[in-house]
Every structure is written in C-alpha cells, then in structure tokens.
Scaffold this motif. Structure first.
Motif, PDB file in Angstrom:
ATOM      1  N   ASP A 190       0.745  -1.036  -0.042  1.00 18.19           N
ATOM      2  CA  ASP A 190       0.086   0.032   0.134  1.00 18.19           C
ATOM      3  C   ASP A 190       0.831   1.398  -0.054  1.00 18.19           C
ATOM      4  N   ASP A 191       0.308   2.242   0.082  1.00 19.99           N
ATOM      5  CA  ASP A 191       1.150   3.587   0.187  1.00 19.99           C
ATOM      6  C   ASP A 191       1.950   3.786   1.129  1.00 19.99           C
ATOM      7  N   SER A 192       1.899   2.863   2.306  1.00 22.07           N
ATOM      8  CA  SER A 192       2.700   3.200   3.314  1.00 22.07           C
ATOM      9  C   SER A 192       4.340   2.731   3.263  1.00 22.07           C
ATOM     10  N   ILE A 193       4.213   1.770   1.940  1.00 26.36           N
ATOM     11  CA  ILE A 193       5.589   1.131   1.655  1.00 26.36           C
ATOM     12  C   ILE A 193       6.458   2.036   1.201  1.00 26.36           C
ATOM     13  N   SER A 194       7.940   2.017   1.554  1.00 28.22           N
ATOM     14  CA  SER A 194       8.662   3.167   0.757  1.00 28.22           C
ATOM     15  C   SER A 194       9.566   2.571  -0.302  1.00 28.22           C
ATOM     16  N   LEU A 195       9.668   1.231  -0.035  1.00 23.78           N
ATOM     17  CA  LEU A 195      10.652   0.550  -1.117  1.00 23.78           C
ATOM     18  C   LEU A 195      10.043  -1.049  -1.124  1.00 23.78           C
ATOM     19  N   VAL A 196      10.742  -1.477  -2.149  1.00 22.62           N
ATOM     20  CA  VAL A 196      10.290  -3.078  -2.387  1.00 22.62           C
ATOM     21  C   VAL A 196      11.386  -3.737  -2.763  1.00 22.62           C
ATOM     22  N   ILE A 197      11.884  -4.865  -2.218  1.00 29.54           N
ATOM     23  CA  ILE A 197      13.007  -5.717  -2.554  1.00 29.54           C
ATOM     24  C   ILE A 197      12.168  -6.821  -3.233  1.00 29.54           C
ATOM     25  N   LEU A 198      12.544  -7.249  -4.427  1.00 26.54           N
ATOM     26  CA  LEU A 198      11.689  -8.011  -5.293  1.00 26.54           C
ATOM     27  C   LEU A 198      12.703  -9.073  -5.815  1.00 26.54           C
ATOM     28  N   ASP A 199      12.292 -10.226  -5.507  1.00 26.91           N
ATOM     29  CA  ASP A 199      13.055 -11.433  -5.908  1.00 26.91           C
ATOM     30  C   ASP A 199      12.520 -11.666  -7.532  1.00 26.91           C
ATOM     31  N   ILE A 200      13.371 -12.145  -8.570  1.00 26.81           N
ATOM     32  CA  ILE A 200      12.639 -12.411  -9.602  1.00 26.81           C
ATOM     33  C   ILE A 200      11.960 -13.834  -9.896  1.00 26.81           C
ATOM     34  N   MET A 201      12.773 -14.803  -9.467  1.00 29.64           N
ATOM     35  CA  MET A 201      12.418 -16.376  -9.609  1.00 29.64           C
ATOM     36  C   MET A 201      11.493 -16.677  -8.246  1.00 29.64           C
ATOM     37  N   MET A 253       6.771   3.708  -5.575  1.00 32.09           N
ATOM     38  CA  MET A 253       8.053   3.593  -4.790  1.00 32.09           C
ATOM     39  C   MET A 253       9.175   2.917  -5.596  1.00 32.09           C
ATOM     40  N   PRO A 254      10.350   2.882  -4.908  1.00 32.04           N
ATOM     41  CA  PRO A 254      11.491   2.251  -5.528  1.00 32.04           C
ATOM     42  C   PRO A 254      11.415   0.917  -5.696  1.00 32.04           C
ATOM     43  N   VAL A 255      11.768  -0.041  -6.740  1.00 30.28           N
ATOM     44  CA  VAL A 255      11.654  -1.314  -6.516  1.00 30.28           C
ATOM     45  C   VAL A 255      13.081  -1.896  -6.958  1.00 30.28           C
ATOM     46  N   LEU A 256      13.826  -2.584  -6.148  1.00 31.74           N
ATOM     47  CA  LEU A 256      15.102  -3.209  -6.051  1.00 31.74           C
ATOM     48  C   LEU A 256      14.915  -4.664  -6.303  1.00 31.74           C
ATOM     49  N   PHE A 257      15.305  -4.709  -7.495  1.00 32.11           N
ATOM     50  CA  PHE A 257      15.162  -6.562  -8.100  1.00 32.11           C
ATOM     51  C   PHE A 257      16.418  -7.459  -7.256  1.00 32.11           C
ATOM     52  N   LEU A 258      16.076  -8.482  -6.881  1.00 32.58           N
ATOM     53  CA  LEU A 258      17.109  -9.364  -6.124  1.00 32.58           C
ATOM     54  C   LEU A 258      16.814 -10.673  -6.961  1.00 32.58           C
ATOM     55  N   THR A 259      18.059 -11.148  -7.910  1.00 36.48           N
ATOM     56  CA  THR A 259      18.205 -12.059  -8.554  1.00 36.48           C
ATOM     57  C   THR A 259      19.306 -12.964  -8.586  1.00 36.48           C
ATOM     58  N   ALA A 260      19.175 -14.272  -8.773  1.00 40.35           N
ATOM     59  CA  ALA A 260      20.350 -15.108  -8.785  1.00 40.35           C
ATOM     60  C   ALA A 260      21.177 -14.925 -10.451  1.00 40.35           C
ATOM     61  N   PRO A 285      10.931   6.847  -9.383  1.00 38.20           N
ATOM     62  CA  PRO A 285      12.026   7.795  -8.452  1.00 38.20           C
ATOM     63  C   PRO A 285      13.105   7.979  -9.265  1.00 38.20           C
ATOM     64  N   THR A 286      13.467   6.938  -9.877  1.00 35.78           N
ATOM     65  CA  THR A 286      14.964   6.966 -10.667  1.00 35.78           C
ATOM     66  C   THR A 286      14.694   7.812 -11.807  1.00 35.78           C
ATOM     67  N   GLU A 287      13.705   7.650 -12.558  1.00 34.30           N
ATOM     68  CA  GLU A 287      13.370   8.352 -13.812  1.00 34.30           C
ATOM     69  C   GLU A 287      13.260   9.826 -13.473  1.00 34.30           C
ATOM     70  N   PHE A 288      12.603  10.364 -12.298  1.00 28.00           N
ATOM     71  CA  PHE A 288      12.640  11.618 -11.947  1.00 28.00           C
ATOM     72  C   PHE A 288      13.915  12.176 -11.526  1.00 28.00           C
ATOM     73  N   SER A 289      14.771  11.535 -10.763  1.00 29.16           N
ATOM     74  CA  SER A 289      16.097  11.885 -10.449  1.00 29.16           C
ATOM     75  C   SER A 289      17.014  12.166 -11.717  1.00 29.16           C
ATOM     76  N   ILE A 290      17.019  11.426 -12.637  1.00 31.81           N
ATOM     77  CA  ILE A 290      17.758  11.541 -13.838  1.00 31.81           C
ATOM     78  C   ILE A 290      17.026  13.033 -14.519  1.00 31.81           C
ATOM     79  N   LEU A 291      15.950  12.997 -14.698  1.00 33.21           N
ATOM     80  CA  LEU A 291      15.161  14.298 -15.142  1.00 33.21           C
ATOM     81  C   LEU A 291      15.666  15.476 -14.525  1.00 33.21           C
ATOM     82  N   GLU A 292      15.386  15.503 -13.039  1.00 29.27           N
ATOM     83  CA  GLU A 292      15.772  16.443 -12.217  1.00 29.27           C
ATOM     84  C   GLU A 292      17.310  17.025 -12.383  1.00 29.27           C
ATOM     85  N   LEU A 293      18.376  15.974 -12.400  1.00 27.65           N
ATOM     86  CA  LEU A 293      19.549  16.166 -12.747  1.00 27.65           C
ATOM     87  C   LEU A 293      19.907  16.817 -13.902  1.00 27.65           C
ATOM     88  N   LEU A 294      19.249  16.346 -15.049  1.00 26.78           N
ATOM     89  CA  LEU A 294      19.625  17.223 -16.313  1.00 26.78           C
ATOM     90  C   LEU A 294      19.045  18.328 -16.576  1.00 26.78           C
TER      91      LEU A 294
END
Length: 232
Positions: A43-54, A73-80, A161-170
């Motif tokens: 839900d909206d209270s989650i700030s980041l998701v660590i997400l395995d692929i398999m 929110m940011p999604v960080l993939f965790l994969t083997a 968030p990453t797309e926004f940060s790149i756009l903000e930087l440039l």
C-alpha cells in the motif's frame, strides 16, 4: 521516521538476512513469499520493495508490472541471474535497481538507502516560503521538485523515483552534458561499476518514452554521441 520496506523472496533464510540488516538500520520490514502475496500487502505506506525475480505463484517481473500500475516507490530487484538482459529486463518494466545473489548484506543496505534518497520520503517538506519556488519549466514540461511531480501541458506524467532523479539532474543543469558514468554516480549515489551504464541507458529510454512526443527526435533529452546526455 517510520520507513517500511517490503521484502518479497521465497527463500526464508534470505528474507531473514535482509530483515536483520535492515532492522539494524532502523527500517520496518514486511515480508512476502511471492508476488501474489506481495500485492495483497503493498500500500502507500511502503517506501521501497525488494523483489526477487524467480518465485512461485507470481514471479518478480509480473509483480513489478502490477505494482507499477498503481505505485511509484522504488523497486530493487534481487536475482540469482547474472545475465545483463535479465537486469535490463527488470529495469525496463519499472525496476529502479538490482542486486545479484549471493550479495553482501551491507551492499544491499547501501543500495536501499541510495534508492530511498531518490524517493519523496527523504524530500524536505514544503513551507510557505519554498512552496512553488522549485519548479523547472521546459517548453510545456513542468518539474515540481518538492512535490516530486512532472506535468506536460497540464497532464501529470507518472515517473519512477529513478526516472525523476535523472530528469531533475539534467534539467537542473541545462546545457551541461552528463556522461553515463556521471549520471549513475549522481543518481545512484555510488561509484559507477562495470555495466552500470546499461542501467542509465534503459532508464533514459523509458523516460523519453514518457515525456517525448517522438523518441526518435527528442525535444528534451538530447544525445551527445560518444559523450552523454543533456537538456537545453
């Protein structure tokens, strides 16, 4: 500040390692064993998701697509998997970063913190004095820095968030050319390593697809061949 992180991983030993290290940094950790369970928790209270692929039931790729239908929110993939195409595929469907198993726990913590820095949970609150004073306008494209919001001709554009940060930087350094390495260092807040430039290229492509009328002839993000990118 209560920062919630959702870990989606079917291996209980890996979930436990992640929980121990993140709780040690003061984060609240929620857990799910597959993508289907994650969607019932998020839900909206989650700030980041660590997400395995398999994973069984619903894999990380499908879960990410479903998450991006509603949440930013940011999604960080965790994969083997170690192939670049798997990493690029995850970034292409809305992931912000990835880390390959087996991983060093403190590297995972560092990547979590780096991604959170790009999310609004770490943005300073607006005051009457600052509200409305940090908006960058670019030929119909308005970037509201405090609100972490982008509109084009009055219509809001949903960026990760990453797309926004790149756009903000440039956009904050108009006319300056940033190399892939410089963008990675500024946005990910860590040293650029091998193949990190691929992550930047994928995000630039996704960003252009959202803000440009014609990605083959971009109006905003210009390519400077063999050098990098800029916004005039």
């Amino acid at each position: 500040m209560n920062i919630k992180i959702l870990t989606v991983e079917d291996d209980p030993s890996i979930r436990e390692i992640i929980k121990v290290y993140l709780k040690g940094e003061g984060f609240e950790v929620l857990e799910a064993t597959n993508g289907k369970e994650a969607l019932s928790i998020i839900d909206d209270s989650i700030s980041l998701v660590i997400l395995d692929i398999m994973m069984p039931e619903m894999d990380g790729m499908e879960a990410c697509l479903r998450i991006r239908e509603k949440y930013q929110m940011p999604v960080l993939f965790l994969t083997a998997k170690t192939e670049d195409m798997d990493k690029v595929g995850g970034l292409s469907i809305g992931g912000d970063d990835y880390i390959t198993k087996p991983f060093i726990p403190m590297e995972l913590v560092a990547r979590v913190k780096a991604n959170l820095r790009r999310y609004t949970v770490y943005s300073p609150e607006d005051t009457d004095e600052t509200k409305g004073k940090r908006i960058i306008s670019l030929r119909g494209l308005d970037i509201d820095i405090p609100a972490h919001k982008v509109t084009k001709n009055g219509e809001e554009i949903q960026l990760t968030p990453t797309e926004f940060s790149i756009l903000e930087l440039l956009a904050s350094h108009r006319g300056r050319v940033f190399s892939l390495e410089q963008i990675y260092t500024n946005v990910w807040k860590e040293e650029c390593i091998m193949n990190s430039g691929n992550a930047v290229s994928v995000h630039i492509k996704k960003l252009r697809g959202k803000i440009e009328d014609d990605i083959k002839h971009p109006e905003y993000i210009k390519t400077v061949w063999s050098v990098g990118y800029r916004i005039d």
